[in-house]
Design a protein around this motif. Structure first.
Motif, PDB file in Angstrom:
ATOM      1  N   ALA A   1       7.889 -24.914  21.085  1.00  0.00           N
ATOM      2  CA  ALA A   1       8.875 -25.967  21.312  1.00  0.00           C
ATOM      3  C   ALA A   1       9.508 -26.426  20.003  1.00  0.00           C
ATOM      4  O   ALA A   1      10.697 -26.763  19.956  1.00  0.00           O
ATOM      5  CB  ALA A   1       8.218 -27.148  22.031  1.00  0.00           C
ATOM      6  N   VAL A   2       8.726 -26.419  18.922  1.00  0.00           N
ATOM      7  CA  VAL A   2       9.229 -26.895  17.631  1.00  0.00           C
ATOM      8  C   VAL A   2       9.939 -25.784  16.856  1.00  0.00           C
ATOM      9  O   VAL A   2      11.033 -25.979  16.330  1.00  0.00           O
ATOM     10  CB  VAL A   2       8.062 -27.463  16.785  1.00  0.00           C
ATOM     11  CG1 VAL A   2       8.536 -27.799  15.372  1.00  0.00           C
ATOM     12  CG2 VAL A   2       7.485 -28.701  17.455  1.00  0.00           C
ATOM     13  N   ALA A   3       9.309 -24.600  16.784  1.00  0.00           N
ATOM     14  CA  ALA A   3       9.787 -23.550  15.875  1.00  0.00           C
ATOM     15  C   ALA A   3      10.573 -22.441  16.561  1.00  0.00           C
ATOM     16  O   ALA A   3      11.298 -21.696  15.900  1.00  0.00           O
ATOM     17  CB  ALA A   3       8.601 -22.946  15.125  1.00  0.00           C
ATOM     18  N   GLY A   4      10.426 -22.272  17.884  1.00  0.00           N
ATOM     19  CA  GLY A   4      11.148 -21.213  18.586  1.00  0.00           C
ATOM     20  C   GLY A   4      10.468 -19.865  18.467  1.00  0.00           C
ATOM     21  O   GLY A   4       9.451 -19.718  17.765  1.00  0.00           O
ATOM     22  N   PRO A   5      11.018 -18.848  19.107  1.00  0.00           N
ATOM     23  CA  PRO A   5      10.352 -17.544  19.195  1.00  0.00           C
ATOM     24  C   PRO A   5      10.229 -16.792  17.878  1.00  0.00           C
ATOM     25  O   PRO A   5       9.312 -15.997  17.703  1.00  0.00           O
ATOM     26  CB  PRO A   5      11.233 -16.765  20.187  1.00  0.00           C
ATOM     27  CG  PRO A   5      12.574 -17.427  20.109  1.00  0.00           C
ATOM     28  CD  PRO A   5      12.286 -18.880  19.863  1.00  0.00           C
ATOM     29  N   ASP A   6      11.144 -17.033  16.934  1.00  0.00           N
ATOM     30  CA  ASP A   6      11.114 -16.272  15.682  1.00  0.00           C
ATOM     31  C   ASP A   6       9.902 -16.609  14.815  1.00  0.00           C
ATOM     32  O   ASP A   6       9.583 -15.874  13.874  1.00  0.00           O
ATOM     33  CB  ASP A   6      12.402 -16.509  14.876  1.00  0.00           C
ATOM     34  CG  ASP A   6      13.619 -15.887  15.546  1.00  0.00           C
ATOM     35  OD1 ASP A   6      13.420 -14.996  16.403  1.00  0.00           O
ATOM     36  OD2 ASP A   6      14.747 -16.295  15.225  1.00  0.00           O
ATOM     37  N   ALA A   7       9.231 -17.710  15.113  1.00  0.00           N
ATOM     38  CA  ALA A   7       8.061 -18.105  14.330  1.00  0.00           C
ATOM     39  C   ALA A   7       6.783 -17.440  14.819  1.00  0.00           C
ATOM     40  O   ALA A   7       5.712 -17.683  14.264  1.00  0.00           O
ATOM     41  CB  ALA A   7       7.897 -19.625  14.393  1.00  0.00           C
ATOM     42  N   PHE A   8       6.895 -16.578  15.826  1.00  0.00           N
ATOM     43  CA  PHE A   8       5.717 -15.984  16.447  1.00  0.00           C
ATOM     44  C   PHE A   8       5.601 -14.501  16.135  1.00  0.00           C
ATOM     45  O   PHE A   8       6.595 -13.766  16.139  1.00  0.00           O
ATOM     46  CB  PHE A   8       5.788 -16.158  17.970  1.00  0.00           C
ATOM     47  CG  PHE A   8       5.443 -17.548  18.437  1.00  0.00           C
ATOM     48  CD1 PHE A   8       4.252 -17.806  19.074  1.00  0.00           C
ATOM     49  CD2 PHE A   8       6.323 -18.595  18.239  1.00  0.00           C
ATOM     50  CE1 PHE A   8       3.930 -19.084  19.491  1.00  0.00           C
ATOM     51  CE2 PHE A   8       6.019 -19.872  18.651  1.00  0.00           C
ATOM     52  CZ  PHE A   8       4.812 -20.126  19.287  1.00  0.00           C
ATOM     53  N   ALA A   9       4.366 -14.072  15.888  1.00  0.00           N
ATOM     54  CA  ALA A   9       4.084 -12.639  15.842  1.00  0.00           C
ATOM     55  C   ALA A   9       4.164 -12.083  17.253  1.00  0.00           C
ATOM     56  O   ALA A   9       4.083 -12.826  18.237  1.00  0.00           O
ATOM     57  CB  ALA A   9       2.687 -12.404  15.266  1.00  0.00           C
ATOM     58  N   ASP A  10       4.315 -10.761  17.366  1.00  0.00           N
ATOM     59  CA  ASP A  10       4.436 -10.152  18.692  1.00  0.00           C
ATOM     60  C   ASP A  10       3.256 -10.483  19.597  1.00  0.00           C
ATOM     61  O   ASP A  10       3.438 -10.772  20.775  1.00  0.00           O
ATOM     62  CB  ASP A  10       4.566  -8.622  18.568  1.00  0.00           C
ATOM     63  CG  ASP A  10       6.002  -8.180  18.327  1.00  0.00           C
ATOM     64  OD1 ASP A  10       6.888  -9.053  18.229  1.00  0.00           O
ATOM     65  OD2 ASP A  10       6.236  -6.961  18.243  1.00  0.00           O
ATOM     66  N   TYR A  11       2.027 -10.461  19.039  1.00  0.00           N
ATOM     67  CA  TYR A  11       0.867 -10.705  19.899  1.00  0.00           C
ATOM     68  C   TYR A  11       0.855 -12.145  20.401  1.00  0.00           C
ATOM     69  O   TYR A  11       0.443 -12.423  21.532  1.00  0.00           O
ATOM     70  CB  TYR A  11      -0.441 -10.357  19.175  1.00  0.00           C
ATOM     71  CG  TYR A  11      -0.956 -11.405  18.220  1.00  0.00           C
ATOM     72  CD1 TYR A  11      -1.794 -12.429  18.665  1.00  0.00           C
ATOM     73  CD2 TYR A  11      -0.625 -11.362  16.873  1.00  0.00           C
ATOM     74  CE1 TYR A  11      -2.269 -13.389  17.784  1.00  0.00           C
ATOM     75  CE2 TYR A  11      -1.101 -12.308  15.999  1.00  0.00           C
ATOM     76  CZ  TYR A  11      -1.918 -13.330  16.446  1.00  0.00           C
ATOM     77  OH  TYR A  11      -2.382 -14.278  15.585  1.00  0.00           O
ATOM     78  N   GLU A  12       1.352 -13.101  19.572  1.00  0.00           N
ATOM     79  CA  GLU A  12       1.402 -14.499  19.999  1.00  0.00           C
ATOM     80  C   GLU A  12       2.452 -14.696  21.094  1.00  0.00           C
ATOM     81  O   GLU A  12       2.235 -15.426  22.066  1.00  0.00           O
ATOM     82  CB  GLU A  12       1.707 -15.402  18.807  1.00  0.00           C
ATOM     83  CG  GLU A  12       0.607 -15.444  17.764  1.00  0.00           C
ATOM     84  CD  GLU A  12       1.004 -16.254  16.550  1.00  0.00           C
ATOM     85  OE1 GLU A  12       0.227 -17.137  16.151  1.00  0.00           O
ATOM     86  OE2 GLU A  12       2.099 -16.001  15.996  1.00  0.00           O
TER      87      GLU A  12
END
Length: 251
Positions: free
Chosen positions: A44-55
């Protein structure tokens, strides 16, 4: 004989062992519940680009697998197939070979992939195709890049080069698809198409056109041209890229 006193929590019981207490209290939540909440808050805060693929895959699996830790399942899927795109592109039966992925979870993953394809298709529907080339390639990649067998797809265009229809004409084996130029042209006439964009995938991953690909494309061009139907391009899609025959000056 007197009655034996009952052992209490502070007393020894049978053979001198103290009664075992449960390791987890009934009202305790499993450890992954807090992890899920933290991941959702991060998204909600950082959006999808802040996530690794597994997350990101963990997040997708939350609703499909409500009562288990999805991290090891997400990592197992990526270890098996290589990337998030390849997980979503994998066939149902292969997805179910991964421990923790049942029929319902596999179907949910395929529905997510189908939603992505429809979104990509909506980007080109009704638009002037040749001025939206990056969206055309993105759509073809979403639809075909990770298919386990070759597909031959045709985009039928009107006089303004807007999309009339998008159809898979043939599905073949891992390295060959039979294509019949007369059938391609017949279908174009049925749809009153003025132009075509041809596309097919190479499951091997290498989008380099074969001699057979080039010859087949030239045959379709020669068959369609006398009837006023242009072939704008033939795009070959691989897992890691694409090739335009027009861009390579092969047609």
């Amino acid at each position: 004989m007197g009655t034996k006193p009952r052992a209490t929590d502070g007393q020894q019981s049978f053979l001198g062992e103290a009664p075992m207490k449960p390791l987890i209290k009934p009202n305790d939540k499993p450890h992954y519940h807090g992890h899920r909440e933290r991941l959702r808050e991060r998204y909600a805060v950082a959006g999808p680009d802040a996530f690794a693929d597994y997350e990101f895959l963990e997040l997708l699996l939350f609703r499909s697998i409500p009562r288990a830790d999805t991290k090891p399942i997400a990592k197992a899927l990526l270890a098996r197939f290589g990337s998030l795109a390849e997980v979503l592109g994998a066939p149902l039966h292969l997805l179910q070979e991964v421990q923790g992925v049942g029929p319902a979870v596999a179907l949910d993953l395929k529905l997510i992939a189908a939603a992505g394809q429809r979104m990509a298709r909506s980007e080109i529907k009704g638009r002037q195709i040749l001025s939206s080339w990056s969206q055309v390639v993105a759509y073809c990649r979403a639809a075909m890049a990770f298919e386990p067998r070759e597909q031959f797809r045709i985009l039928f265009l009107d006089k303004k080069n807007a999309l009339i229809a998008d159809e898979v004409q043939q599905t073949g084996t891992v390295d060959h698809t039979p294509v019949y130029p007369r059938e391609v042209v017949r279908r174009a006439l049925e749809l009153s198409a003025s132009a075509l964009i041809l596309a097919h995938n190479h499951p091997s991953g290498d989008p380099t056109p074969s001699r057979a690909d080039i010859e087949m494309t030239k045959t379709i061009i020669d068959t369609a041209k006398p009837l006023g139907i242009a072939v704008h391009d033939h795009v070959i899609i691989g897992k890691n890229g694409h090739v335009s025959m027009k861009g390579l000056q092969l047609i």
